[in-house]
Motif scaffolding. Structure first.
Motif, PDB file in Angstrom:
ATOM      1  N   ARG A 290     -29.269  14.916 -17.577  1.00  0.00           N
ATOM      2  CA  ARG A 290     -29.316  14.679 -16.312  1.00  0.00           C
ATOM      3  C   ARG A 290     -29.761  13.559 -15.886  1.00  0.00           C
ATOM      4  NH1 ARG A 290     -30.877  18.949 -12.059  1.00  0.00           N
ATOM      5  NH2 ARG A 290     -29.311  20.557 -12.705  1.00  0.00           N
ATOM      6  N   ASP A 291     -30.778  12.959 -16.688  1.00  0.00           N
ATOM      7  CA  ASP A 291     -31.048  11.538 -16.515  1.00  0.00           C
ATOM      8  C   ASP A 291     -30.251  10.580 -16.893  1.00  0.00           C
ATOM      9  OD1 ASP A 291     -33.676  12.409 -16.071  1.00  0.00           O
ATOM     10  OD2 ASP A 291     -34.583  12.158 -18.059  1.00  0.00           O
ATOM     11  N   ARG A 292     -29.560  10.839 -17.675  1.00  0.00           N
ATOM     12  CA  ARG A 292     -28.129   9.948 -18.104  1.00  0.00           C
ATOM     13  C   ARG A 292     -27.267   9.904 -16.733  1.00  0.00           C
ATOM     14  NH1 ARG A 292     -26.824  11.718 -23.459  1.00  0.00           N
ATOM     15  NH2 ARG A 292     -28.209  10.843 -24.861  1.00  0.00           N
TER      16      ARG A 292
ATOM     17  N   LYS B 189     -31.564  18.959 -22.059  1.00  0.00           N
ATOM     18  CA  LYS B 189     -30.666  19.097 -20.898  1.00  0.00           C
ATOM     19  C   LYS B 189     -31.282  17.888 -19.806  1.00  0.00           C
ATOM     20  CE  LYS B 189     -29.489  23.951 -20.381  1.00  0.00           C
ATOM     21  NZ  LYS B 189     -29.778  25.361 -20.259  1.00  0.00           N
ATOM     22  N   ALA B 190     -32.520  17.799 -19.876  1.00  0.00           N
ATOM     23  CA  ALA B 190     -33.010  16.878 -18.887  1.00  0.00           C
ATOM     24  C   ALA B 190     -32.520  15.328 -19.288  1.00  0.00           C
ATOM     25  CB  ALA B 190     -34.643  16.716 -18.961  1.00  0.00           C
ATOM     26  N   THR B 191     -32.348  15.037 -20.592  1.00  0.00           N
ATOM     27  CA  THR B 191     -31.912  13.880 -21.026  1.00  0.00           C
ATOM     28  C   THR B 191     -30.350  13.537 -20.361  1.00  0.00           C
ATOM     29  OG1 THR B 191     -32.889  14.289 -22.880  1.00  0.00           O
ATOM     30  CG2 THR B 191     -31.560  12.446 -22.928  1.00  0.00           C
TER      31      THR B 191
ATOM     32  N   GLU C 163     -25.202   7.091 -12.162  1.00  0.00           N
ATOM     33  CA  GLU C 163     -24.867   6.806 -10.831  1.00  0.00           C
ATOM     34  C   GLU C 163     -25.709   5.529 -10.335  1.00  0.00           C
ATOM     35  OE1 GLU C 163     -26.001  10.479  -9.112  1.00  0.00           O
ATOM     36  OE2 GLU C 163     -24.036  11.281  -9.532  1.00  0.00           O
ATOM     37  N   GLU C 164     -27.138   5.494 -10.748  1.00  0.00           N
ATOM     38  CA  GLU C 164     -27.986   4.295 -10.115  1.00  0.00           C
ATOM     39  C   GLU C 164     -26.987   2.859 -10.588  1.00  0.00           C
ATOM     40  OE1 GLU C 164     -32.043   3.266 -11.524  1.00  0.00           O
ATOM     41  OE2 GLU C 164     -31.913   5.256 -10.397  1.00  0.00           O
TER      42      GLU C 164
ATOM     43  N   ALA D  84     -28.235  10.379 -13.945  1.00  0.00           N
ATOM     44  CA  ALA D  84     -28.749   9.825 -12.815  1.00  0.00           C
ATOM     45  C   ALA D  84     -28.747   8.197 -12.811  1.00  0.00           C
ATOM     46  CB  ALA D  84     -30.263  10.159 -12.634  1.00  0.00           C
ATOM     47  N   VAL D  85     -28.871   7.651 -14.249  1.00  0.00           N
ATOM     48  CA  VAL D  85     -29.083   6.327 -14.470  1.00  0.00           C
ATOM     49  C   VAL D  85     -27.527   5.744 -14.424  1.00  0.00           C
ATOM     50  CG1 VAL D  85     -28.815   4.521 -16.450  1.00  0.00           C
ATOM     51  CG2 VAL D  85     -30.903   6.511 -16.086  1.00  0.00           C
TER      52      VAL D  85
END
Ligand code: C2E
Ligand code: CA
Ligand code: CA
Ligand code: CA
Length: 280
Positions: free
Chosen positions: A6-8, A2-4, A13-14, A10-11
C-alpha cells in the motif's frame, strides 16, 4: 508486507502527482516565455569538405531563462512538442534565423549564398499553418527560398507517407530545400527514401563518432555517402570533432561537415565574425 504494498502505491501516486504539478508549472513557464520572447537562436557553421569554408549555418534554439540561465533544447523541446508550444516557438526561430541570414546577405554581398537550416519537429510539420508561416517568413525577410533548408527527421517521414509527400512537395514548390536529419538512426527503407522529395542527408553523429575506431561505423558512413550520391543528394556529416574524422569523410566524398572541429554553435554576433572572415 501488505502495508508495504500500500505504501508503495501511495508513494507512486504521490510521485505521479508531483510529476503532474511539475509538468503544469513547466507549461506555465514556457507559455510565459513565449509571451516574453525569451528564446534566442544560436548558429552553428556548416562547412564545405575538405576546404572547411563556411557555406551555411544551422539555427539552434536556446531558452534565456530569467533565473536558470541559458537552457539548451534538450531541457525543453520535448515538453514544447507535447504541449504544442513548439509551433509558435518554431515559427519564431524560423523568422529570427531567416532575418539574420538575410542581414548577412545584405551586409556581406559575397556571402549571399550562405544557407540557413532550421529544425522542424513533427508537430510543426503536421500543423496546417506551416505552409503559410514559411511563405510569410520568406516574403517578410526577402531571403531567397533556395537558401532555406528545413530539417526533418526520418521518423516524421515514415509517420504518414502520403500526407508527408504532399507537404514536402508544397514546400519544395516554394523553393525551399529539405534535409533528413539524424539520418541512419530511424528506420526508413531505401525504397521509401526515393519517394520523398528531399535534397540533403545529414549523417547522424553516432556514426561519425565511431568512424575512426570502428569498421562497422565506417562502413555505414560510407554506405550513407554512397546512397546520397546514388540519389543525387548532398550529404552533411554531423558532429565532426577530430581532424581524422574530417579527412575520412572528405575522402568518402561527403559534401559538407558540421561539428566542434570547425565551430561550436555561437550567437549571431559571434558567427557574423566568421562569416566576414570567410567572405570579406
Ligand atoms: P540536431 O538537430 O541533431 O542538432 C545538432 C546538435 O548537435 C546540436 O545540439 C549541436 O550543438 C550539437 N553538436 C554539433 N556539433 C557537435 C559536435 O561536434 N559534438 C557534439 N557533442 N555535439 C555537437 P543542441 O543545440 O543542443 O540541439 C539538440 C537538438 O535539439 C537538435 O539536434 C534538434 O533536434 C533540437 N533543436 C534545436 N533547435 C531546435 C529548433 O529550433 N526546433 C526544433 N524543433 N528542434 C530544435
Ligand atoms: Ca538538425
Ligand atoms: Ca542532427
Ligand atoms: Ca540529433
Amino acid at each position: 508486507a501488505k502495508a508495504t504494498g500500500r505504501d508503495r502505491v501511495a508513494v507512486f501516486e504521490e510521485s505521479m502527482y508531483a510529476d503532474a504539478v511539475a509538468e503544469a508549472e513547466t507549461r506555465a513557464e514556457l507559455e510565459r516565455a513565449v509571451e516574453n520572447d525569451e528564446f534566442v537562436v544560436n548558429y552553428q557553421p556548416i562547412v564545405d569538405l575538405p576546404s572547411g569554408r563556411l557555406i551555411g549555418v544551422e539555427a539552434l534554439v536556446r531558452w534565456q531563462h530569467p533565473t536558470r540561465g541559458l537552457l539548451g533544447p534538450n531541457e525543453f523541446i520535448a515538453h514544447t512538442e507535447r504541449t504544442g508550444l513548439i509551433v509558435p516557438i518554431g515559427a519564431r526561430v524560423l523568422r529570427v534565423a531567416c532575418s539574420q541570414v538575410a542581414a548577412w546577405h545584405r551586409e556581406i554581398p559575397a556571402a549571399d549564398r550562405i544557407r540557413v537550416s532550421i529544425n522542424l519537429s513533427a508537430r510543426q510539420f503536421q500543423e496546417p499553418g506551416l505552409l503559410d508561416t514559411v511563405r510569410e517568413v520568406l516574403h517578410d525577410t526577402g531571403i531567397a527560398p533556395e537558401r532555406v533548408v528545413l530539417e526533418i527527421t526520418e521518423s516524421l517521414l515514415m509517420h504518414d507517407v502520403d500526407a508527408t509527400v504532399v507537404t514536402l512537395n508544397e514546400l519544395r514548390a516554394m523553393g525551399v530545400r529539405i534535409a533528413i536529419d539524424d539520418f541512419g538512426t530511424g528506420y526508413s527503407s531505401l525504397s521509401y527514401l526515393r519517394r520523398f522529395p528531399i535534397d540533403i542527408l545529414k549523417i547522424d553523429k553516432a556514426f561519425i563518432d565511431g568512424i575512426t575506431a570502428n569498421a562497422e561505423d565506417a562502413t555505414l558512413a560510407e554506405a550513407v555517402v554512397g546512397l546520397g550520391r546514388a540519389l543525387r543528394l548532398q550529404t552533411v556529416a554531423e558532429g565532426i570533432e577530430h581532424a581524422d574524422q574530417k579527412s575520412i569523410l572528405s575522402d568518402l566524398g561527403c559534401t559538407y561537415g558540421q561539428g566542434y572541429l570547425f565551430a561550436r554553435p555561437g550567437t549571431a554576433d559571434e558567427i557574423t565574425v566568421m562569416v566576414r572572415e570567410a567572405y570579406e
